[in-house]
Design a protein around this motif. Sequence first.
Motif, PDB file in Angstrom:
ATOM      1  N   MET A   1       0.856  -1.193   0.000  1.00 46.24           N
ATOM      2  CA  MET A   1       0.000   0.000   0.000  1.00 46.24           C
ATOM      3  C   MET A   1       0.894   1.247   0.000  1.00 46.24           C
ATOM      4  O   MET A   1       1.865   1.322   0.753  1.00 46.24           O
ATOM      5  CB  MET A   1      -0.909   0.004   1.229  1.00 46.24           C
ATOM      6  CG  MET A   1      -1.842   1.209   1.307  1.00 46.24           C
ATOM      7  SD  MET A   1      -2.877   1.153   2.787  1.00 46.24           S
ATOM      8  CE  MET A   1      -3.936  -0.236   2.402  1.00 46.24           C
ATOM      9  N   SER A   2       0.547   2.193  -0.810  1.00 41.96           N
ATOM     10  CA  SER A   2       1.344   3.413  -0.887  1.00 41.96           C
ATOM     11  C   SER A   2       1.146   4.276   0.339  1.00 41.96           C
ATOM     12  O   SER A   2       0.157   4.146   1.051  1.00 41.96           O
ATOM     13  CB  SER A   2       0.949   4.210  -2.140  1.00 41.96           C
ATOM     14  OG  SER A   2      -0.332   4.777  -1.966  1.00 41.96           O
ATOM     15  N   ARG A   3       2.090   5.140   0.567  1.00 41.73           N
ATOM     16  CA  ARG A   3       1.995   6.079   1.701  1.00 41.73           C
ATOM     17  C   ARG A   3       0.762   6.961   1.555  1.00 41.73           C
ATOM     18  O   ARG A   3       0.077   7.273   2.520  1.00 41.73           O
ATOM     19  CB  ARG A   3       3.267   6.924   1.776  1.00 41.73           C
ATOM     20  CG  ARG A   3       3.294   7.897   2.952  1.00 41.73           C
ATOM     21  CD  ARG A   3       4.597   8.679   3.005  1.00 41.73           C
ATOM     22  NE  ARG A   3       4.610   9.581   4.126  1.00 41.73           N
ATOM     23  CZ  ARG A   3       4.948   9.238   5.351  1.00 41.73           C
ATOM     24  NH1 ARG A   3       5.278   8.003   5.621  1.00 41.73           N
ATOM     25  NH2 ARG A   3       4.949  10.140   6.331  1.00 41.73           N
ATOM     26  N   GLU A   4       0.476   7.342   0.294  1.00 39.38           N
ATOM     27  CA  GLU A   4      -0.680   8.210   0.051  1.00 39.38           C
ATOM     28  C   GLU A   4      -1.979   7.522   0.451  1.00 39.38           C
ATOM     29  O   GLU A   4      -2.827   8.099   1.116  1.00 39.38           O
ATOM     30  CB  GLU A   4      -0.731   8.592  -1.428  1.00 39.38           C
ATOM     31  CG  GLU A   4      -1.904   9.507  -1.767  1.00 39.38           C
ATOM     32  CD  GLU A   4      -1.941   9.879  -3.235  1.00 39.38           C
ATOM     33  OE1 GLU A   4      -2.923  10.501  -3.652  1.00 39.38           O
ATOM     34  OE2 GLU A   4      -0.981   9.542  -3.966  1.00 39.38           O
ATOM     35  N   ASN A   5      -2.113   6.229   0.093  1.00 37.91           N
ATOM     36  CA  ASN A   5      -3.330   5.506   0.446  1.00 37.91           C
ATOM     37  C   ASN A   5      -3.437   5.291   1.951  1.00 37.91           C
ATOM     38  O   ASN A   5      -4.522   5.343   2.526  1.00 37.91           O
ATOM     39  CB  ASN A   5      -3.357   4.152  -0.274  1.00 37.91           C
ATOM     40  CG  ASN A   5      -3.654   4.283  -1.753  1.00 37.91           C
ATOM     41  OD1 ASN A   5      -4.201   5.298  -2.176  1.00 37.91           O
ATOM     42  ND2 ASN A   5      -3.271   3.284  -2.541  1.00 37.91           N
ATOM     43  N   THR A   6      -2.297   5.050   2.593  1.00 39.33           N
ATOM     44  CA  THR A   6      -2.316   4.868   4.050  1.00 39.33           C
ATOM     45  C   THR A   6      -2.809   6.133   4.739  1.00 39.33           C
ATOM     46  O   THR A   6      -3.648   6.094   5.640  1.00 39.33           O
ATOM     47  CB  THR A   6      -0.902   4.517   4.559  1.00 39.33           C
ATOM     48  OG1 THR A   6      -0.470   3.314   3.935  1.00 39.33           O
ATOM     49  CG2 THR A   6      -0.914   4.339   6.071  1.00 39.33           C
ATOM     50  N   THR A   8      -4.731   8.348   3.524  1.00 44.33           N
ATOM     51  CA  THR A   8      -6.127   8.603   3.187  1.00 44.33           C
ATOM     52  C   THR A   8      -7.083   7.712   3.963  1.00 44.33           C
ATOM     53  O   THR A   8      -8.127   8.153   4.433  1.00 44.33           O
ATOM     54  CB  THR A   8      -6.352   8.396   1.677  1.00 44.33           C
ATOM     55  OG1 THR A   8      -5.503   9.278   0.972  1.00 44.33           O
ATOM     56  CG2 THR A   8      -7.802   8.680   1.303  1.00 44.33           C
ATOM     57  N   THR A   9      -6.733   6.437   4.124  1.00 44.39           N
ATOM     58  CA  THR A   9      -7.690   5.486   4.691  1.00 44.39           C
ATOM     59  C   THR A   9      -7.552   5.287   6.192  1.00 44.39           C
ATOM     60  O   THR A   9      -8.544   5.033   6.873  1.00 44.39           O
ATOM     61  CB  THR A   9      -7.547   4.122   4.000  1.00 44.39           C
ATOM     62  OG1 THR A   9      -6.205   3.648   4.168  1.00 44.39           O
ATOM     63  CG2 THR A   9      -7.879   4.231   2.522  1.00 44.39           C
ATOM     64  N   LEU A  10      -6.324   5.365   6.714  1.00 41.33           N
ATOM     65  CA  LEU A  10      -6.128   5.090   8.134  1.00 41.33           C
ATOM     66  C   LEU A  10      -6.300   6.375   8.945  1.00 41.33           C
ATOM     67  O   LEU A  10      -5.350   6.925   9.496  1.00 41.33           O
ATOM     68  CB  LEU A  10      -4.754   4.470   8.373  1.00 41.33           C
ATOM     69  CG  LEU A  10      -4.521   3.131   7.677  1.00 41.33           C
ATOM     70  CD1 LEU A  10      -3.144   2.578   8.036  1.00 41.33           C
ATOM     71  CD2 LEU A  10      -5.618   2.132   8.053  1.00 41.33           C
ATOM     72  N   ARG A  11      -7.534   6.807   9.006  1.00 41.37           N
ATOM     73  CA  ARG A  11      -7.862   8.026   9.744  1.00 41.37           C
ATOM     74  C   ARG A  11      -9.239   7.844  10.370  1.00 41.37           C
ATOM     75  O   ARG A  11     -10.069   7.070   9.873  1.00 41.37           O
ATOM     76  CB  ARG A  11      -7.895   9.233   8.803  1.00 41.37           C
ATOM     77  CG  ARG A  11      -8.901   9.101   7.674  1.00 41.37           C
ATOM     78  CD  ARG A  11      -9.060  10.383   6.875  1.00 41.37           C
ATOM     79  NE  ARG A  11      -9.982  10.209   5.770  1.00 41.37           N
ATOM     80  CZ  ARG A  11     -11.304  10.173   5.875  1.00 41.37           C
ATOM     81  NH1 ARG A  11     -11.869  10.278   7.080  1.00 41.37           N
ATOM     82  NH2 ARG A  11     -12.075  10.013   4.826  1.00 41.37           N
TER      83      ARG A  11
END
Length: 391
Positions: A1-6, A8-11
Amino acid sequence: MSRENTTTTLRPSTRGERLGFSEIVKIRNEVLAMTAAGKHIIRLEGGEPFPPTPDFVKDAIKRSVDENRTRYAPSSGIAPLLEAIVAKLARRNAIQTDESRIIVVNGGAHGLFCSFQATLDEGDEALFLAPYWTPIRDLVAFAGGKAILLSWDDALGEGPAAAIEKRITSKTRLLYLNSPSNPTGNVLGRSDLEAIARLAVERDLVVISDEAYEDLLYEEPHVSIASLPGMGERTLTVFTLSKSYSLTGVRVGYVVAPEPFMTVIRKLVLNSTNGVSTPAQYGALAALSDRSGYLDGMRDEYRLRRDLLLKAVNGAGFKCKAPRGAFYLLPDVTERLGGDSWGAMKALLEATGIASVPGAVFGREGEGRLRMSFSTSLDVLEEASEALRRF
């Protein structure tokens, strides 16, 4: 998983930002830490009843466990408790209703959460008196509403209904009433409530009435606004057994509400807690069925404590009128300790060992005041009185 997706989703959800943490809990934790470190603290910062839970309530809870009444109960409440609530409402609150308009909840806080969620939409204004019980502003915000505050001083000076009317706008949907009030101890008497009721009917407002301290009035009988003409169909009344029967940790209360609000509250209870502990409900049944005079004796003990601390507080140079209900004093301490209530709290604690709660915790209208609870032992209150005499 990219840093950008992390990222975005892990919040967490943004709605969580609408809720805060209780400043009172932070104060309690600090006091506990000081006590653990060996410092003697005279604890007046609390908000719990001082008597132990009555034996007749504890016995009912124990009996329900021994009889294996520990399975799922109906999410609205066990039938005998609902019947007892109907009888109690008619006898003590002059509210004539039936089981279809009642639901058992996990204490007053749960009932209030569900009530605000059932009544407010995004942008709706909810008007209430301040200083206020700290979670109310967060509950309004979480439901999408906007808090409109009216100071108790203005309300009592102008007349509550007149002061409220001045602040009603086209977005005002709801009035939240807390009488007797935490933290002020103020009470809305019958004439005040009758005027507010007429205004609510005229302006088509919903009312949430928080009656947590219904059994702690010292000079007058309690009046439930839902009992007044035209109010049954527009009032959600939230009751708890926590304060009356020293059941703060058992978590049991009930909401009385008309349709269409009750259907929403039932959904919220079902999808949040699925109901209330079955043994706790049998304890509540015993409490509401009691005819021993327990509440009268308890009220006399609180009045004795109120008068003892009130004399000491005023003798120390603070300014405080006798609260008509609940179990708190909210003295003005500005002449002796200044207008910063957090600073005043720390100064009093350092000088006397008395722990209190800064009035600013209850809204800016509480600035320059300290909340002190007289719900404690007479020994503690005598010690506090002596410390204030030396102050």
